[in-house]
Design a protein around this motif. Structure first.
Motif, PDB file in Angstrom:
ATOM      1  N   ARG A 199     -60.246 -31.360  17.223  1.00  0.00           N
ATOM      2  CA  ARG A 199     -59.300 -31.141  16.143  1.00  0.00           C
ATOM      3  C   ARG A 199     -59.169 -32.417  15.327  1.00  0.00           C
ATOM      4  O   ARG A 199     -58.976 -33.496  15.883  1.00  0.00           O
ATOM      5  CB  ARG A 199     -57.933 -30.706  16.677  1.00  0.00           C
ATOM      6  N   LEU A 200     -59.219 -32.233  14.023  1.00  0.00           N
ATOM      7  CA  LEU A 200     -59.109 -33.365  13.105  1.00  0.00           C
ATOM      8  C   LEU A 200     -57.755 -33.251  12.421  1.00  0.00           C
ATOM      9  O   LEU A 200     -57.495 -32.310  11.670  1.00  0.00           O
ATOM     10  CB  LEU A 200     -60.245 -33.319  12.070  1.00  0.00           C
ATOM     11  N   PHE A 201     -56.806 -34.204  12.740  1.00  0.00           N
ATOM     12  CA  PHE A 201     -55.453 -34.170  12.213  1.00  0.00           C
ATOM     13  C   PHE A 201     -55.394 -34.900  10.888  1.00  0.00           C
ATOM     14  O   PHE A 201     -55.924 -36.019  10.758  1.00  0.00           O
ATOM     15  CB  PHE A 201     -54.469 -34.817  13.212  1.00  0.00           C
ATOM     16  N   LEU A 202     -54.741 -34.263   9.892  1.00  0.00           N
ATOM     17  CA  LEU A 202     -54.546 -34.837   8.566  1.00  0.00           C
ATOM     18  C   LEU A 202     -53.040 -34.951   8.336  1.00  0.00           C
ATOM     19  O   LEU A 202     -52.327 -33.947   8.242  1.00  0.00           O
ATOM     20  CB  LEU A 202     -55.188 -33.944   7.492  1.00  0.00           C
ATOM     21  N   ARG A 203     -52.568 -36.152   8.255  1.00  0.00           N
ATOM     22  CA  ARG A 203     -51.138 -36.403   8.119  1.00  0.00           C
ATOM     23  C   ARG A 203     -50.818 -36.782   6.691  1.00  0.00           C
ATOM     24  O   ARG A 203     -51.483 -37.622   6.117  1.00  0.00           O
ATOM     25  CB  ARG A 203     -50.697 -37.506   9.075  1.00  0.00           C
ATOM     26  N   SER A 204     -49.727 -36.196   6.153  1.00  0.00           N
ATOM     27  CA  SER A 204     -49.262 -36.517   4.813  1.00  0.00           C
ATOM     28  C   SER A 204     -47.774 -36.778   4.852  1.00  0.00           C
ATOM     29  O   SER A 204     -47.153 -36.752   5.929  1.00  0.00           O
ATOM     30  CB  SER A 204     -49.595 -35.361   3.863  1.00  0.00           C
ATOM     31  N   GLY A 205     -47.168 -37.030   3.663  1.00  0.00           N
ATOM     32  CA  GLY A 205     -45.739 -37.341   3.641  1.00  0.00           C
ATOM     33  C   GLY A 205     -44.877 -36.156   3.967  1.00  0.00           C
ATOM     34  O   GLY A 205     -43.746 -36.313   4.423  1.00  0.00           O
ATOM     35  N   THR A 206     -45.349 -34.959   3.821  1.00  0.00           N
ATOM     36  CA  THR A 206     -44.535 -33.775   4.053  1.00  0.00           C
ATOM     37  C   THR A 206     -44.806 -33.118   5.391  1.00  0.00           C
ATOM     38  O   THR A 206     -44.069 -32.240   5.813  1.00  0.00           O
ATOM     39  CB  THR A 206     -44.789 -32.745   2.927  1.00  0.00           C
ATOM     40  N   GLY A 207     -45.935 -33.513   6.006  1.00  0.00           N
ATOM     41  CA  GLY A 207     -46.213 -32.869   7.279  1.00  0.00           C
ATOM     42  C   GLY A 207     -47.583 -33.262   7.798  1.00  0.00           C
ATOM     43  O   GLY A 207     -48.276 -34.144   7.249  1.00  0.00           O
ATOM     44  N   THR A 208     -47.938 -32.590   8.898  1.00  0.00           N
ATOM     45  CA  THR A 208     -49.226 -32.890   9.534  1.00  0.00           C
ATOM     46  C   THR A 208     -50.018 -31.589   9.678  1.00  0.00           C
ATOM     47  O   THR A 208     -49.469 -30.572  10.123  1.00  0.00           O
ATOM     48  CB  THR A 208     -49.019 -33.510  10.916  1.00  0.00           C
TER      49      THR A 208
END
Length: 424
Positions: free
Chosen positions: A5-14
């Motif tokens: 799994r490749l996690f992409l995190r941003s300011g609003t969520g993951t």
């Protein structure tokens, strides 16, 4: 390859992206295929670049060798032509000297004959005078017998005086005849000496003329044989070719016309004149070959750096009726012989094409041009630019498709080109 799994995190969520084993294998294979293709393509480009450079260098070397050979052959041809002209001038001079010597010899022979006739006449006159003197001597003896022994005087004084005057006349005549005889002998001796000298000079001139003839005959043999071989190697009938070129001229006479002369009473043949006529015939043949060489396509259509990409013969199940030469787009294309343009337009699979009609039933074709520089009906000369190399029509790349046809039948253009390389 376990699932990832490749996690992409941003300011609003993951968020995450799930990589299944199948998707990982597909991505790996795709990457490997792309990298392999890049390596193979790079290797092909590098090899093609290296090969093109080698071909270009080889073409430059071949062109330099070809130009050096052309220059050497041209210089040798000019030298042989100059030697032939010089030898012909020497031959003409020697022939004039021989003619002059023969005229002098004939004049001396006539003088000798006249002197012989004069000697015969004087000898006959001398014999006649001697006979008259003997008759007069007998008459004088008879008159002496009639003299008076007592007085010592002749019986007839008039007869004695007549005999004395006759004797004086005879004596004077004999002296004149003797002087003329001595003078005639001296003239005859001088004439014989002059004839001997003239015979030596004529012998020397004949030997000199024979050397000149041999040099001319060797020069003609060296000059004519390569041209004759060139036309035969091109598959042309030389006898028919020479006759066809001769028919193209309506003038008569000239420097190469045979020497005509009136035979003597015995109808003997002068070998000197025959040798001269043979040399003139060879010069005439050489001149006709020179004219024919300008009318037959022995030259190269591409003079710049190029590659020979395809030859005459079957190719991919079809007949390839010409030879292909590849070079840069816009490379000049030249007419390979004198002729008349019969077609200069778009020609379906040929693309932009130029047809040139030459002598002896020969036609050349120049196809796939980028630009045509002549018009239909225009007369072109050998070496004249008629178009630019291109990629028009059914063509896989920039090149020239060059054809030679004899009486409508396609022949191998390299036959003419290789035959021309042996001479030009």
């Amino acid at each position: 390859m376990p699932e990832k799994r490749l996690f992409l995190r941003s300011g609003t969520g993951t968020r995450f992206i799930r990589l299944t084993p199948l998707s990982q294998i597909f991505a790996l294979v795709t990457s490997a295929a792309f990298i392999g293709w890049a390596i193979v393509a790079t290797a092909i480009v590098l090899l093609d670049t290296i090969g093109t450079g080698n071909f270009r260098d080889q073409a430059r070397r071949d062109q330099a060798i070809y130009e050096d050979r052309l220059n050497a052959l041209a210089n040798e041809r000019d030298t042989r032509a100059q030697e032939a002209l010089t030898a012909q001038e020497r031959f003409n001079t020697a022939l004039a000297q021989v003619s002059e010597m023969q005229s002098e010899l004939l004049t001396s022979e006539d003088q000798r004959r006249e002197l012989d006739r004069a000697m015969e006449v004087m000898q006959a006159t001398l014999r006649r005078v001697m006979g008259q003197r003997e008759l007069l001597q007998r008459d004088l003896d008879q008159l002496g017998a009639q003299l008076d022994h007592d007085t010592g005087k002749p019986v007839d004084d008039s007869s004695s005086e007549s005999v004395a005057s006759t004797m004086d006349y005879v004596t004077d005549t004999l002296e004149d005849v003797a002087v003329e005889r001595d003078h005639a002998r001296r003239r005859a001796f001088q004439a014989h000496e002059e004839m001997a000298n003239l015979e030596l000079e004529i012998q020397f001139l004949e030997e000199k003329g024979d050397r000149i003839f041999r040099q001319l005959e060797e020069a003609m043999s060296i000059s004519v044989k390569p041209l004759d071989k060139m036309f035969r190697n091109a598959g042309l009938n030389t006898d028919r070719l020479l006759e066809q070129v001769r028919r193209g001229y309506s003038g008569q006479g000239g420097a190469l016309s045979p020497i005509t002369y009136a035979p003597d009473a015995l109808n003997t043949v002068d070998p000197t004149v025959d040798r001269a006529n043979n040399i003139l015939a060879q010069l005439d043949k050489l001149n006709i070959y020179r004219i024919a060489a300008e009318k037959a396509p022995f030259d190269m259509p591409v003079k710049s750096t190029h590659r020979y990409t395809s030859g005459f013969g079957p190719r991919w199940g079809q007949m390839h009726n010409g030879s292909d030469f590849a070079a840069n787009r816009g490379t000049p294309i030249y007419a390979t012989a004198d002729g008349v343009v019969t077609r200069a337009e778009w020609g379906s699979g040929y693309g932009r094409v130029v047809y040139v009609k030459h002598a002896f039933g020969i036609e050349t074709r120049y196809a796939h041009l980028a630009k045509i520089r002549v018009k239909k009906g225009q007369r072109v000369s050998r070496g004249q630019r008629i178009g630019d190399m291109g990629n028009s029509g059914r063509s896989t790349g920039t090149h020239l498709h060059y054809e030679v046809r004899v009486n409508g039948k396609a022949v191998n253009p390299m036959t003419f080109i290789k035959a021309g390389r042996d001479v030009f």
